[in-house]
Design a protein around this motif. Sequence first.
Motif, PDB file in Angstrom:
ATOM      1  N   VAL A   1     -16.579 -27.401 -19.436  1.00 18.59           N
ATOM      2  CA  VAL A   1     -15.739 -28.323 -18.762  1.00 18.59           C
ATOM      3  C   VAL A   1     -15.575 -27.758 -17.095  1.00 18.59           C
ATOM      4  N   GLN A   2     -15.798 -26.468 -17.085  1.00 20.21           N
ATOM      5  CA  GLN A   2     -15.556 -25.854 -15.473  1.00 20.21           C
ATOM      6  C   GLN A   2     -16.771 -26.453 -14.748  1.00 20.21           C
ATOM      7  N   GLU A   3     -17.980 -26.703 -15.575  1.00 18.42           N
ATOM      8  CA  GLU A   3     -19.136 -27.434 -14.804  1.00 18.42           C
ATOM      9  C   GLU A   3     -18.783 -28.768 -14.283  1.00 18.42           C
ATOM     10  N   CYS A   4     -18.367 -29.433 -15.539  1.00 15.30           N
ATOM     11  CA  CYS A   4     -17.809 -30.959 -15.020  1.00 15.30           C
ATOM     12  C   CYS A   4     -16.979 -31.041 -14.041  1.00 15.30           C
ATOM     13  N   PHE A   5     -15.977 -30.238 -13.968  1.00 16.65           N
ATOM     14  CA  PHE A   5     -14.805 -30.404 -13.148  1.00 16.65           C
ATOM     15  C   PHE A   5     -15.340 -30.054 -11.691  1.00 16.65           C
ATOM     16  N   SER A   6     -16.113 -28.888 -11.717  1.00 16.03           N
ATOM     17  CA  SER A   6     -16.367 -28.329 -10.411  1.00 16.03           C
ATOM     18  C   SER A   6     -17.333 -29.557  -9.700  1.00 16.03           C
ATOM     19  N   CYS A   7     -17.973 -30.097 -10.168  1.00 26.03           N
ATOM     20  CA  CYS A   7     -18.932 -31.131  -9.749  1.00 26.03           C
ATOM     21  C   CYS A   7     -17.826 -32.559  -9.352  1.00 26.03           C
ATOM     22  N   HIS A   8     -16.786 -32.843  -9.928  1.00 23.96           N
ATOM     23  CA  HIS A   8     -15.788 -33.699  -9.615  1.00 23.96           C
ATOM     24  C   HIS A   8     -14.913 -33.539  -8.444  1.00 23.96           C
TER      25      HIS A   8
ATOM     26  N   VAL B   1     -18.871 -44.305 -46.289  1.00 25.51           N
ATOM     27  CA  VAL B   1     -18.972 -44.710 -44.998  1.00 25.51           C
ATOM     28  C   VAL B   1     -18.229 -44.150 -43.700  1.00 25.51           C
ATOM     29  N   GLY B   2     -16.986 -43.907 -44.123  1.00 25.04           N
ATOM     30  CA  GLY B   2     -16.172 -43.189 -42.967  1.00 25.04           C
ATOM     31  C   GLY B   2     -16.822 -41.966 -42.494  1.00 25.04           C
ATOM     32  N   ALA B   3     -17.133 -41.229 -43.758  1.00 26.81           N
ATOM     33  CA  ALA B   3     -17.676 -39.900 -43.536  1.00 26.81           C
ATOM     34  C   ALA B   3     -19.021 -39.887 -42.579  1.00 26.81           C
ATOM     35  N   GLN B   4     -19.659 -40.932 -42.863  1.00 20.38           N
ATOM     36  CA  GLN B   4     -21.057 -41.139 -41.992  1.00 20.38           C
ATOM     37  C   GLN B   4     -20.654 -41.453 -40.790  1.00 20.38           C
ATOM     38  N   ARG B   5     -19.767 -42.161 -40.360  1.00 18.79           N
ATOM     39  CA  ARG B   5     -19.129 -42.745 -38.966  1.00 18.79           C
ATOM     40  C   ARG B   5     -18.752 -41.603 -38.084  1.00 18.79           C
ATOM     41  N   THR B   6     -18.182 -40.627 -38.835  1.00 20.68           N
ATOM     42  CA  THR B   6     -17.324 -39.331 -38.086  1.00 20.68           C
ATOM     43  C   THR B   6     -18.154 -38.122 -38.033  1.00 20.68           C
ATOM     44  N   GLU B   7     -19.482 -38.137 -38.180  1.00 22.74           N
ATOM     45  CA  GLU B   7     -20.307 -36.880 -38.457  1.00 22.74           C
ATOM     46  C   GLU B   7     -20.816 -36.461 -37.146  1.00 22.74           C
ATOM     47  N   VAL B   8     -20.533 -37.036 -36.127  1.00 22.31           N
ATOM     48  CA  VAL B   8     -20.927 -36.540 -34.719  1.00 22.31           C
ATOM     49  C   VAL B   8     -19.758 -35.233 -34.647  1.00 22.31           C
ATOM     50  N   PRO B   9     -20.441 -34.225 -34.326  1.00 20.97           N
ATOM     51  CA  PRO B   9     -19.572 -32.861 -34.047  1.00 20.97           C
ATOM     52  C   PRO B   9     -18.731 -33.131 -32.915  1.00 20.97           C
ATOM     53  N   PRO B  10     -17.489 -32.632 -32.977  1.00 23.57           N
ATOM     54  CA  PRO B  10     -16.623 -32.608 -31.759  1.00 23.57           C
ATOM     55  C   PRO B  10     -17.382 -31.778 -30.460  1.00 23.57           C
ATOM     56  N   ALA B  11     -16.937 -32.279 -29.317  1.00 26.38           N
ATOM     57  CA  ALA B  11     -17.404 -31.436 -28.102  1.00 26.38           C
ATOM     58  C   ALA B  11     -16.788 -29.963 -28.209  1.00 26.38           C
ATOM     59  N   LEU B  12     -17.291 -29.005 -27.424  1.00 24.55           N
ATOM     60  CA  LEU B  12     -16.889 -27.500 -27.775  1.00 24.55           C
ATOM     61  C   LEU B  12     -15.577 -27.203 -27.259  1.00 24.55           C
ATOM     62  N   ASN B  13     -14.962 -28.229 -26.502  1.00 23.38           N
ATOM     63  CA  ASN B  13     -13.662 -28.049 -26.280  1.00 23.38           C
ATOM     64  C   ASN B  13     -12.611 -28.673 -27.174  1.00 23.38           C
TER      65      ASN B  13
ATOM     66  N   PHE C   1     -13.088 -33.754 -20.291  1.00 26.46           N
ATOM     67  CA  PHE C   1     -14.376 -33.930 -20.202  1.00 26.46           C
ATOM     68  C   PHE C   1     -15.146 -33.708 -21.427  1.00 26.46           C
ATOM     69  N   ALA C   2     -16.081 -34.342 -21.957  1.00 21.93           N
ATOM     70  CA  ALA C   2     -16.722 -34.104 -23.176  1.00 21.93           C
ATOM     71  C   ALA C   2     -18.324 -35.014 -22.777  1.00 21.93           C
ATOM     72  N   ARG C   3     -19.206 -34.678 -23.492  1.00 25.23           N
ATOM     73  CA  ARG C   3     -20.445 -35.018 -23.352  1.00 25.23           C
ATOM     74  C   ARG C   3     -21.421 -34.749 -24.619  1.00 25.23           C
ATOM     75  N   TRP C   4     -22.224 -35.791 -24.965  1.00 25.88           N
ATOM     76  CA  TRP C   4     -23.111 -35.539 -26.235  1.00 25.88           C
ATOM     77  C   TRP C   4     -24.407 -36.031 -25.768  1.00 25.88           C
ATOM     78  N   LEU C   5     -25.184 -35.068 -26.157  1.00 28.28           N
ATOM     79  CA  LEU C   5     -26.812 -35.271 -25.714  1.00 28.28           C
ATOM     80  C   LEU C   5     -27.424 -36.093 -26.599  1.00 28.28           C
ATOM     81  N   GLY C   6     -28.284 -36.912 -25.999  1.00 25.07           N
ATOM     82  CA  GLY C   6     -29.349 -37.835 -26.810  1.00 25.07           C
ATOM     83  C   GLY C   6     -28.841 -38.564 -27.825  1.00 25.07           C
ATOM     84  N   MET C   7     -29.847 -39.136 -28.454  1.00 23.56           N
ATOM     85  CA  MET C   7     -29.449 -40.194 -29.555  1.00 23.56           C
ATOM     86  C   MET C   7     -28.920 -39.175 -30.813  1.00 23.56           C
TER      87      MET C   7
END
Lengths: 173, 173
Positions: free
Chosen positions: A149-156, A24-36, A131-137
């Motif tokens: 993150v440069q894209e994120c930061f420059s926008c902020h 169950v734990g493994a299933q809960r953490t299967e979302v890959p980390p952001a690229l940073n 900064f981190a973002r995950w797309l869609g369902m």
Amino acid sequence: MKKIHCVMFMVIALLLSTAVISLVGAQRTEVPPALNGIRLPDGYRNWRLISSTHRTDNNTLRVILGNDIAVQAARSGSTNPWPDGSILAKLVWKDTAHEQWPAATIPGAFVHAEFMIKDAKKYAATGGWGFARWLGMEQKPYGKDADFVQECFSCHIPVKHNDYVYTYPAVMP
Amino acid sequence: MKKIHCVMFMVIALLLSTAVISLVGAQRTEVPPALNGIRLPDGYRNWRLISSTHRTDNNTLRVILGNDIAVQAARSGSTNPWPDGSILAKLVWKDTAHEQWPAATIPGAFVHAEFMIKDAKKYAATGGWGFARWLGMEQKPYGKDADFVQECFSCHIPVKHNDYVYTYPAVMP
């Protein structure tokens, strides 16, 4: 002899339940980390409300939730700067018209979940925020490499005076 | 004699602390009940997210939160009907343009908090839902008398097929 059987049975039951918990734990953490390298914050769906916004330039509805540190900061008006440990989660949906109330737009398809994690030292190069973002369902990490993150930061940068955060906590009684 | 003093001191301290707790309690519950007798649900600001909407007919942003029963129902898709004990809280703000992002509308002045409380038996006359609304930051009960619920209920009749609820829980990963 019965006692030994009983102990063996208990040990097997314990091992089995540990295996199930690990699965169950493994299933809960299967979302890959952001690229940073930032990992998807646990349980963000259960965080408390900070604000909501509607954007007409890309027709999206957004809700901003915060972890406990962020919510406490928001409610005590201590958000400039936000304290280290604050995490803001922005959940974004495409606008959809409500079938029984056409003047109301409601959340349609889920677009992405994005996060700002405050650590003034660790993320000094990007205003103290990770900064981190995950797309869609399917929660696909955003971008091609860690430079997203440069894209994120420059926008902020336009909201540097507000600790690089667009969100103003919504007032509520 | 010293023992008696000590006991007296403890009794006085106990009485004082009870008085302080009562005062704090009184402050927390000073919001007057709705005109149909429904009391403001405790701690609704800390409830979890169910959805968000934007209305262009009255320029408001809304966030719908739910108590634990409602959130569990929303996440398991068991919302037609919603189970007894569900409470939906709708927080409403006037639209305001974001000064650094004009295409974004953000929550401005707080308009009201309104609630739907599911109890199929108790509120059978209004579709199984108890309605209540408190206006503004001062949390003034809405309406002139207990009949305000007729206004609420009549507005919800078009969504009878959805257990009289306009809100569809937002999908999220």
